[in-house]
Write a protein that holds these residues in place. Structure first.
Motif, PDB file in Angstrom:
ATOM      1  N   UNK A 630       0.845  -1.193   0.000  1.00 46.04           N
ATOM      2  CA  UNK A 630       0.000   0.000   0.000  1.00 46.04           C
ATOM      3  C   UNK A 630       0.880   1.243   0.000  1.00 46.04           C
ATOM      4  N   UNK A 631       0.311   2.311  -0.513  1.00 47.36           N
ATOM      5  CA  UNK A 631       0.947   3.626  -0.411  1.00 47.36           C
ATOM      6  C   UNK A 631      -0.149   4.666  -0.495  1.00 47.36           C
ATOM      7  N   UNK A 633      -2.846   7.103  -1.436  1.00 49.75           N
ATOM      8  CA  UNK A 633      -3.490   7.424  -2.708  1.00 49.75           C
ATOM      9  C   UNK A 633      -3.462   6.312  -3.733  1.00 49.75           C
ATOM     10  N   UNK A 634      -2.851   5.163  -3.413  1.00 51.10           N
ATOM     11  CA  UNK A 634      -2.688   4.089  -4.401  1.00 51.10           C
ATOM     12  C   UNK A 634      -3.436   2.805  -4.019  1.00 51.10           C
ATOM     13  N   UNK A 635      -4.318   2.869  -3.057  1.00 49.46           N
ATOM     14  CA  UNK A 635      -5.062   1.683  -2.665  1.00 49.46           C
ATOM     15  C   UNK A 635      -4.224   0.729  -1.828  1.00 49.46           C
ATOM     16  N   UNK A 636      -4.822  -0.428  -1.521  1.00 47.88           N
ATOM     17  CA  UNK A 636      -4.160  -1.426  -0.674  1.00 47.88           C
ATOM     18  C   UNK A 636      -4.350  -2.799  -1.282  1.00 47.88           C
ATOM     19  N   UNK A 637      -3.287  -3.605  -1.203  1.00 50.48           N
ATOM     20  CA  UNK A 637      -3.329  -4.985  -1.715  1.00 50.48           C
ATOM     21  C   UNK A 637      -2.750  -5.915  -0.658  1.00 50.48           C
ATOM     22  N   UNK A 638      -3.613  -6.793  -0.131  1.00 53.43           N
ATOM     23  CA  UNK A 638      -3.195  -7.777   0.857  1.00 53.43           C
ATOM     24  C   UNK A 638      -3.082  -9.132   0.161  1.00 53.43           C
ATOM     25  N   UNK A 639      -1.925  -9.795   0.295  1.00 56.35           N
ATOM     26  CA  UNK A 639      -1.668 -11.079  -0.363  1.00 56.35           C
ATOM     27  C   UNK A 639      -1.266 -12.110   0.678  1.00 56.35           C
ATOM     28  N   UNK A 640      -2.074 -13.183   0.778  1.00 52.78           N
ATOM     29  CA  UNK A 640      -1.789 -14.287   1.688  1.00 52.78           C
ATOM     30  C   UNK A 640      -1.469 -15.520   0.851  1.00 52.78           C
ATOM     31  N   UNK A 641      -0.304 -16.127   1.089  1.00 54.54           N
ATOM     32  CA  UNK A 641       0.122 -17.321   0.360  1.00 54.54           C
ATOM     33  C   UNK A 641       0.295 -18.449   1.363  1.00 54.54           C
ATOM     34  N   UNK A 642      -0.388 -19.581   1.100  1.00 54.86           N
ATOM     35  CA  UNK A 642      -0.333 -20.736   1.988  1.00 54.86           C
ATOM     36  C   UNK A 642      -0.012 -21.963   1.153  1.00 54.86           C
ATOM     37  N   UNK A 643       1.000 -22.747   1.554  1.00 57.22           N
ATOM     38  CA  UNK A 643       1.343 -23.984   0.851  1.00 57.22           C
ATOM     39  C   UNK A 643       0.293 -25.040   1.111  1.00 57.22           C
ATOM     40  N   UNK A 644       0.115 -25.957   0.125  1.00 58.75           N
ATOM     41  CA  UNK A 644      -0.887 -27.018   0.270  1.00 58.75           C
ATOM     42  C   UNK A 644      -0.217 -28.389   0.256  1.00 58.75           C
TER      43      UNK A 644
END
Length: 644
Positions: A630-631, A633-644
């Motif tokens: 995030x920054x 004025x540029x919105x927010x992006x949350x990324x969660x990565x989980x191994x299977x």
């Protein structure tokens, strides 16, 4: 409860007609295809494709011209037959069938959908087209209320999709099974199929299909008396139907909104929606849609105790369905008039219409059909289990032969085999004991988790309710009504909080929710009304490949809590107008993305957004990684990565 789902079962034909053209020179809009046909005089396959596009656009646009569309498609059918052009012929049949479907001629629609299926099979068209053609036949059968045949056809389509690994699966196949269950008054069973269909529609970006399925989901929630949820889905459906200018679907949805408001004891609010539906139906000159609007207007006026307009509208509705010959609607509308006259204390007229209604319907039919639908679905599931059992049986026979061969070996090998068997038994016993110990440890851990959750989520709140309840009598005695009101409001708020907490705890420990699909659906149900309340355009996308992936209780709980916290922060602080939640499978890993176009923030600086460290801790605890981009004025992006 009578819904106007005229379009609720429609239609794979729109999807099939919209399959990608391999000949780029054939245009796909009405104006451009008219110009193309004027200059393209050769009666070849491209000419047939252009005629099919023209016929499709003429009958599916904002101002459909069904007669002209049918005439154009007859020419296409004739030329395609001469050229032995299978795809062109199948599409001509499909588009003609959809015209008959939309204009209230289901038997003709069924005939032409069956012709399309036969053409597709005879010319060995691609499996996806054939599966879609089968689902079209099921849609027409649904219109004729032959629900057991609907399920049989849709399961046939589903088996072929599995056989040929059609990807993505055809959404309307799942929607068709949902329709059959819904029409048999089994809304809970229908919802699971509709949710699968809606997820696939999102993947395909099929706006018309999304509107149809959302409308059907709304009908199911009406059946479950959850009117707040049904109105959410109806409004989403209306938005999508308006975007594509699908007039008859708009009329259908507007009626359903009015009916939901009536059932929610808000009939006056529902009246203008049904009146808008009637205006659209009259403009389209569609008798079935007009009858549906008149009937529901009559029902609303009856609810408002305005019996004169109620009687007028119900009689108009009955006259129109009598013209169309729809026996089920005739029976329903006759019953509606009988109920109206009963409410008016005009028992003589009520008796006349009740007798007439009893002539129209065979009550045992629905029971037989429902049983047949259940049998067909159970048979389909049993077939898959039988295949697995057969494979296991073959493996067992192979192992048995190997054992017999071993017994024929020398005494030394036999003794060695016995020793190995004893060793195996000992190892098995040890493994069994270890497995039992592990299960006991898991059960103990689950008990501690439940106790911890109940203490944190419920204990303190119950104490608060107890204290406030004790204060109320004292405040009443002191004649402090404002303080009493505040205390009661706080008790209500705390009670709702406890119910929500208990619901989440029960959902978390329920083994039936051990799949990524269940997590995705729960997060979507949680997020959708919140986004609506903030006027945020919201999309929720789930990779169908994740539906059957099992997941442990601990990971499921952490995933849900991370998603819930992120959505809460988005709603509270982002000031976004658009948001997306996406569940994907990449490189054999689960990826959850939550994005918005809001004001953003600097992750390195202290923020009013809460729970970031807690979310990261939860991600690490289940072996995952949480990244926040995030920054300002540029919105927010949350990324969660989980191994299977």
């Amino acid at each position: 409860m009578k819904h106007g789902y005229l379009i609720a079962v429609l239609l794979v034909s729109l999807q099939i007609s919209g399959l990608p053209d391999v000949f780029a020179q054939v245009p796909q809009t009405l104006d451009s295809v008219v110009v193309y046909l004027k200059h393209h005089t050769s009666k070849d396959t491209n000419y047939v494709r252009a005629l099919n596009v023209m016929g499709r656009e003429l009958h599916s646009g904002a101002n459909p011209d069904y007669a002209k569309a049918d005439s154009v498609l007859q020419v296409s059918e004739h030329i395609a037959t001469q050229l032995q052009y299978g795809m062109g012929l199948a599409k001509a049949y499909t588009n003609r069938a959809s015209i008959y479907y939309l204009t209230g001629r289901p038997q003709q629609a069924l005939d032409y959908f069956q012709r399309a299926l036969t053409a597709a099979e005879n010319h060995k068209l691609n499996p996806r087209f054939i599966c879609g053609a089968i689902s079209n036949v099921a849609a027409a059968l649904n219109k004729l209320h032959q629900y057991d045949k609907v399920v049989a056809m849709q399961l046939r389509s589903l088996r072929l999709q599995e056989q040929y690994n059609v990807q993505p699966r055809i959404a309307t196949t799942y929607g068709g099974i949902g329709n059959a269950y819904r029409d048999l008054n089994k809304p809970r069973e229908a919802l699971s199929y509709y949710q699968q269909a809606l997820a696939l529609m999102h993947v395909e970006k099929n706006t018309s299909g999304m509107a149809i399925i959302e409308n059907s989901i709304g009908v199911c929630y009406d059946g479950l008396e959850q009117y707040d949820k049904s109105l959410i889905y109806y409004k989403l459906a209306l938005k999508h139907a308006t975007e594509i200018e699908f007039a008859l679907l708009q009329a259908d949805i507007l009626v359903n909104i009015g009916l939901a408001l009536k059932l929610a004891k808000r009939p006056q609010e529902g009246l203008p929606f049904v009146e808008r539906s009637l205006a659209i139906a009259q403009k389209q000159q569609n008798k079935e849609s007009m009858a549906n609007a008149y009937f529901n207007l009559g029902q609303i006026y009856e609810e408002l105790k305005q019996y004169t307009p109620a009687e007028k509208h119900l009689k108009k509705a009955l006259d129109l369905v009598t013209e169309t010959g729809n026996k089920k609607k005739i029976a329903d509308y006759t019953q509606g008039l009988a109920d109206l006259y009963g409410g008016m204390k005009n028992f003589q007229q009520a008796y006349v219409f009740q007798l007439e209604k009893n002539k129209q319907i065979d009550s045992t039919t629905a029971v037989r059909t429902s049983a047949e639908v259940q049998r067909l679905v159970a048979q389909y599931k049993a077939e898959k289990k039988e295949q697995q059992i057969k494979l296991l049986h073959q493996q067992a026979q192979l192992r048995e032969k190997e054992l017999i061969n071993k017994k024929l070996q020398t005494n030394g090998l036999l003794i060695g085999g016995v020793l190995l068997l004893l060793l195996g038994a000992a190892v098995s016993a040890w493994l069994l004991n270890r497995a039992r110990l592990r299960r006991l440890e898991e059960a103990q851990r689950l008990r501690k988790q439940i106790a911890h959750d109940l203490h944190d989520e419920v204990g303190s709140t119950l104490s608060s309710i107890s204290l406030l309840s004790g204060m109320v009598n004292s405040l009443i005695a002191q004649k402090r009504p404002e303080s009493v009101e505040r205390a009661v409001q706080k008790i209500n708020s705390d009670a709702r909080q406890i119910l929500e907490a208990m619901d989440e705890i029960i959902w978390t420990i329920n083994p039936g929710n051990d799949s990524l699909q269940r997590i995705a659906l729960r997060l979507q149900e949680y997020a959708q009304p919140l986004m609506e309340s903030k006027n945020i355009r919201f999309s929720f996308v789930t990779d169908p490949a994740l539906y059957a992936v099992p997941i442990s209780m601990e990971v499921r709980r952490s995933l849900y809590l991370i998603g819930k916290e992120a959505i809460n922060n988005l709603i509270k602080y982002s000031e976004a107008t658009e948001a997306t939640v996406r569940f994907e499978r990449k490189n054999n890993q689960l990826q959850v993305l939550i994005e918005d176009n809001g004001r953003g923030f600097d992750p390195a600086q202290p923020s009013q957004r809460t729970g970031q460290s807690s979310m990261k801790q939860r991600a690490e605890a289940m072996g995952g990684i949480l990244k926040i981009h995030s920054s300002p004025g540029q919105g927010t992006r949350l990324q969660l990565v989980v191994g299977q």
